[in-house]
Design a protein around this motif. Structure first.
Motif: not given
Length: 290
Positions: A67-68, A71, A65, A38
């Motif tokens: 959670t993205d 990304s 990341d 991340r």
């Protein structure tokens, strides 16, 4: 799956723990390793380990990341442009949340789900078109002993790992026509940064305090005496990546094998009594049903 001459492995969460050790282990075996994290400013420990071994040139460090979605997409595009393929994906990135289920906030639940489950799903879905086009690949999920065995005080973590296990089982069946293998790795207690997670919630319920004390005593004993070297897991990941026909599940560590088999072999009533006794979870007062 027959590995290509210069296979590429992508590992999430490579700044520490299993991810860091796996990066080194795969590089030693001749893989080109995409070590994702991340925050790439946390690459210092990894670079310090790789440099004296002469392995830094085998590793591409990429920000990702889990959670993205943007990304993740950017990271996979970078890998495609630089290397052209991903032969093995190791979904390792994860967090832990401690505390009793009643005390666990919705915010904590969402963090766990978004990182440990949805993060792995999104990374996998982003990589899969490449693997299907290749007609080969291997996806390894770092699950846990907690993905098969319920553990009081780590209930939210276990619940999400249980979900990851169900996802991986189904995915393995669905990807078989494309020669993409799916594997679950289930370590017991190993020395990683996840054990540094504070096991207290912002909200605590006094009724649980007597059990909390028992669990914390057991937890501290595990920290001081029973955590094993994470290189064992890293080496097994490499072995799994190179195995021609891998199994679905690989428990790692004596504690993992022991607890999984106890859970499978004992009737639930006996297993429940055993765990209650170990963690002081017996019903209190005359109103409890034993």
């Amino acid at each position: 799956m027959t590995p290509p001459p210069n296979p590429v492995v992508c590992i999430t969460g490579s700044s520490s723990g299993f991810g860091l050790e796996a990066t080194i282990a795969f590089a030693r075996r001749g893989y080109t390793v995409v070590a994702t994290m991340r925050d790439v400013s946390r690459q210092t420990a990894l670079v310090a380990r790789l440099t004296p071994l002469g392995l830094l040139s085998r590793v591409l460090i990429v920000p990702l990341d889990v959670t993205d979605a943007a990304s993740i997409r950017a990271a996979v595009d970078t890998i495609d442009q630089r290397l052209g393929c991903i032969d093995v994906l190791v979904n390792n990135a994860g967090i832990a949340v401690g505390g009793f289920l009643e005390e666990t906030s919705e915010v904590a639940w969402r963090r766990l789900l978004e990182t440990n489950l949805l993060g792995a799903v999104t990374v996998t879905n982003t990589v899969l078109p490449m693997m299907r086009a290749q007609q080969q690949g291997r996806i390894i999920f770092l699950s846990s002993l907690g993905g098969l065995v319920p553990t009081p005080f780590l209930g939210a973590y276990c619940a999400v790992k249980f979900a990851l296990e169900g996802y991986a089982e189904t995915l393995r069946l669905e990807l078989a026509p494309f020669h993409v293998d799916v594997v679950l790795v289930e370590p017991g207690a190993f020395q990683t940064s996840i054990w540094q997670t504070p096991l207290t919630n912002e909200r605590t319920i006094p009724d649980y305090d007597h059990v909390r004390d028992s669990f914390m005593t057991l937890y501290q004993e595990t920290l001081s005496k029973h955590l094993k070297n994470p290189q064992v897991v890293a080496n097994r990941l490499v072995s799994i990546a190179m195995t021609r026909h891998p199994r679905l599940r690989y428990p790692i560590g004596f504690d993992a094998w022991q607890e999984i088999y106890l859970r499978k072999l004992l009737p639930w009533r006996l297993y429940e009594q055993l765990i209650r006794k170990i963690l002081n979870l017996e019903p209190r007062g005359s109103g409890g049903n034993k």
